[in-house]
Design an enzyme around this catalytic site. Structure first.
Site, PDB file in Angstrom:
ATOM      1  N   GLU A   1      -6.598   4.697   7.970  1.00 40.75           N
ATOM      2  CA  GLU A   1      -6.383   6.124   7.710  1.00 40.75           C
ATOM      3  C   GLU A   1      -7.643   6.755   7.118  1.00 40.75           C
ATOM      4  O   GLU A   1      -7.932   7.924   7.350  1.00 40.75           O
ATOM      5  CB  GLU A   1      -5.159   6.312   6.802  1.00 40.75           C
ATOM      6  CG  GLU A   1      -3.882   6.128   7.610  1.00 40.75           C
ATOM      7  CD  GLU A   1      -2.710   5.528   6.849  1.00 40.75           C
ATOM      8  OE1 GLU A   1      -2.730   5.533   5.604  1.00 40.75           O
ATOM      9  OE2 GLU A   1      -1.784   5.031   7.517  1.00 40.75           O
TER      10      GLU A   1
ATOM     11  N   GLY B   1       2.492   2.417  10.733  1.00 47.92           N
ATOM     12  CA  GLY B   1       3.416   3.527  10.555  1.00 47.92           C
ATOM     13  C   GLY B   1       4.126   3.954  11.834  1.00 47.92           C
ATOM     14  O   GLY B   1       4.748   5.002  11.885  1.00 47.92           O
TER      15      GLY B   1
ATOM     16  N   ASN C   1       0.872  -1.176   0.000  1.00 51.67           N
ATOM     17  CA  ASN C   1       0.000   0.000   0.000  1.00 51.67           C
ATOM     18  C   ASN C   1       0.911   1.228   0.000  1.00 51.67           C
ATOM     19  O   ASN C   1       1.524   1.544   1.014  1.00 51.67           O
ATOM     20  CB  ASN C   1      -0.891  -0.046   1.252  1.00 51.67           C
ATOM     21  CG  ASN C   1      -1.692   1.229   1.441  1.00 51.67           C
ATOM     22  OD1 ASN C   1      -1.770   2.072   0.549  1.00 51.67           O
ATOM     23  ND2 ASN C   1      -2.296   1.378   2.613  1.00 51.67           N
TER      24      ASN C   1
ATOM     25  N   SER D   1       3.490  -1.931  10.348  1.00 51.63           N
ATOM     26  CA  SER D   1       4.946  -1.963  10.558  1.00 51.63           C
ATOM     27  C   SER D   1       5.589  -3.294  10.188  1.00 51.63           C
ATOM     28  O   SER D   1       6.469  -3.785  10.894  1.00 51.63           O
ATOM     29  CB  SER D   1       5.290  -1.562  11.998  1.00 51.63           C
ATOM     30  OG  SER D   1       4.868  -0.228  12.243  1.00 51.63           O
TER      31      SER D   1
ATOM     32  N   LYS E   1       0.142   4.293  -0.310  1.00 52.27           N
ATOM     33  CA  LYS E   1      -0.475   5.496   0.284  1.00 52.27           C
ATOM     34  C   LYS E   1      -0.232   6.708  -0.625  1.00 52.27           C
ATOM     35  O   LYS E   1      -0.186   6.551  -1.838  1.00 52.27           O
ATOM     36  CB  LYS E   1       0.040   5.709   1.710  1.00 52.27           C
ATOM     37  CG  LYS E   1      -0.099   4.427   2.540  1.00 52.27           C
ATOM     38  CD  LYS E   1       0.107   4.614   4.002  1.00 52.27           C
ATOM     39  CE  LYS E   1      -0.092   3.274   4.696  1.00 52.27           C
ATOM     40  NZ  LYS E   1      -0.003   3.370   6.151  1.00 52.27           N
TER      41      LYS E   1
ATOM     42  N   HIS F   1      -9.477   1.202   5.093  1.00 46.33           N
ATOM     43  CA  HIS F   1      -8.163   1.366   5.724  1.00 46.33           C
ATOM     44  C   HIS F   1      -8.301   2.316   6.921  1.00 46.33           C
ATOM     45  O   HIS F   1      -9.089   3.256   6.879  1.00 46.33           O
ATOM     46  CB  HIS F   1      -7.155   1.924   4.711  1.00 46.33           C
ATOM     47  CG  HIS F   1      -5.760   1.917   5.259  1.00 46.33           C
ATOM     48  ND1 HIS F   1      -5.295   2.922   6.074  1.00 46.33           N
ATOM     49  CD2 HIS F   1      -4.760   1.017   5.141  1.00 46.33           C
ATOM     50  CE1 HIS F   1      -4.046   2.623   6.432  1.00 46.33           C
ATOM     51  NE2 HIS F   1      -3.705   1.473   5.891  1.00 46.33           N
TER      52      HIS F   1
HETATM   53  P1  PGA Z   1       2.921   0.444   7.598  1.00 51.76           P
HETATM   54  O1  PGA Z   1       1.445   0.607   6.991  1.00 51.76           O
HETATM   55  O2  PGA Z   1       3.491  -0.831   7.063  1.00 51.76           O
HETATM   56  O3  PGA Z   1       3.669   1.644   7.132  1.00 51.76           O
HETATM   57  O4  PGA Z   1       2.768   0.401   9.090  1.00 51.76           O
HETATM   58  C1  PGA Z   1       0.591  -0.494   6.849  1.00 51.76           C
HETATM   59  C2  PGA Z   1      -0.733  -0.070   6.277  1.00 51.76           C
HETATM   60  O5  PGA Z   1      -1.214   1.008   6.630  1.00 51.76           O
HETATM   61  O6  PGA Z   1      -1.334  -0.760   5.441  1.00 51.76           O
END
Ligand code: PGA
Length: 255
Positions: A100, A176, A9, A216, A11, A98
């Site tokens: 976010e 994140g 992803n 992460s 983003k 998601h």
């Molecule tokens: P990240 O994001 O690996 O940067 O923690 C995962 C996600 O939001 O799908």
């Protein structure tokens, strides 16, 4: 069908040129077949790069996904992108719900349900994200939150579609932050998700649906996470922005 998957992803990162560079780097590096097992690799670039990346991917085995989609096929919805529009660009997957989008863009359960249903209606595969916040985990509400998110998103799903989607467990506190769930914590919630899917859909459906872990995921923790019995794959944010890191994660996806 339960598949071993690694999904990137991206983003809100990368221009069209940068996106093409990343996907070309990835295509030169990775092997889809790891230890005799095939890994379904999906990349989800920003909307602006989907057309060019999608065109490039037709010559590869990497699949294209979008990060979101609106529920109507067309109309007066300024700024939105529909599922048929994504289909035209060779998208096969769409991330729905998601965290976010739930938390920053304030998407509620009803909107997520409509988007999930629309992705299925137009023949693409939703990757439904669920997960609790730190506060909810600390209050012991993880199970309750996950069940509510699943029940609400799957409302009204037809029997025909009852195994045509993917679920990603993404604890909000791990996204994140560099703080991933332990493999045991992740496995425990994925197991709960599988059970809840079977309860909602019947026929032991949970045993046939791929459940990914996200939050992460890095080259140094991917192998341990994917080795858990209930985890079928990984949804990777930050580490999917680098071809070498993402390739290491794909290579770690051997069970
Ligand atoms: P990240 O994001 O690996 O940067 O923690 C995962 C996600 O939001 O799908």
């Amino acid at each position: 069908m339960r598949k071993l998957m690694v999904v990137g992803n991206w983003k809100m990162h990368y221009t069209v040129i940068e996106s093409l560079q990343l996907v070309m780097g990835l295509n030169n590096n990775y092997t889809r077949d790891v230890n005799g097992q095939t890994v379904e690799i999906v990349v989800c670039p920003p909307f602006t790069a989907l057309a060019d990346v999608g065109r490039f991917l037709t010559q590869t085995e990497i699949k294209l996904g979008a990060q979101d989609a609106f529920y109507e096929p067309q109309g007066a919805y300024t700024g939105e992108i529909s599922v048929p529009m994504l289909k035209e660009l060779n998208c096969e997957y769409v991330i729905v719900g998601h965290s976010e989008r739930r938390h920053i863009l304030k998407e509620d359960e009803e909107l997520i349900q409509k988007k999930f249903a629309a992705v299925l209606r137009y023949g693409l595969i939703p990757i439904l994200c669920v997960g609790e916040t730190l506060d909810q985990r600390q209050k012991g509400e993880t199970e309750k939150v996950i069940k509510r998110q699943l029940q609400s998103a799957l409302k009204g799903i037809s029997e025909e579609n009852s195994q045509r989607f993917v679920v990603a467990y993404e604890p909000v506190w791990a996204i994140g932050t560099g703080q991933n769930a332990t493999p045991e914590q992740a496995n425990e919630v994925c197991s709960l998700i599988r059970k809840e899917l079977s309860d909602i859909l019947g026929n032991g459906a949970g045993d046939w649906i791929s459940i990914l872990y996200g939050g992460s995921v890095k080259p140094n923790n991917a192998a341990e996470l994917i080795s858990q019995p209930e985890i079928d794959g990984l949804l990777v944010g930050g580490a999917s922005l680098d071809a070498r890191d993402f390739t290491s994660i794909i290579n770690a996806a051997k069970k």
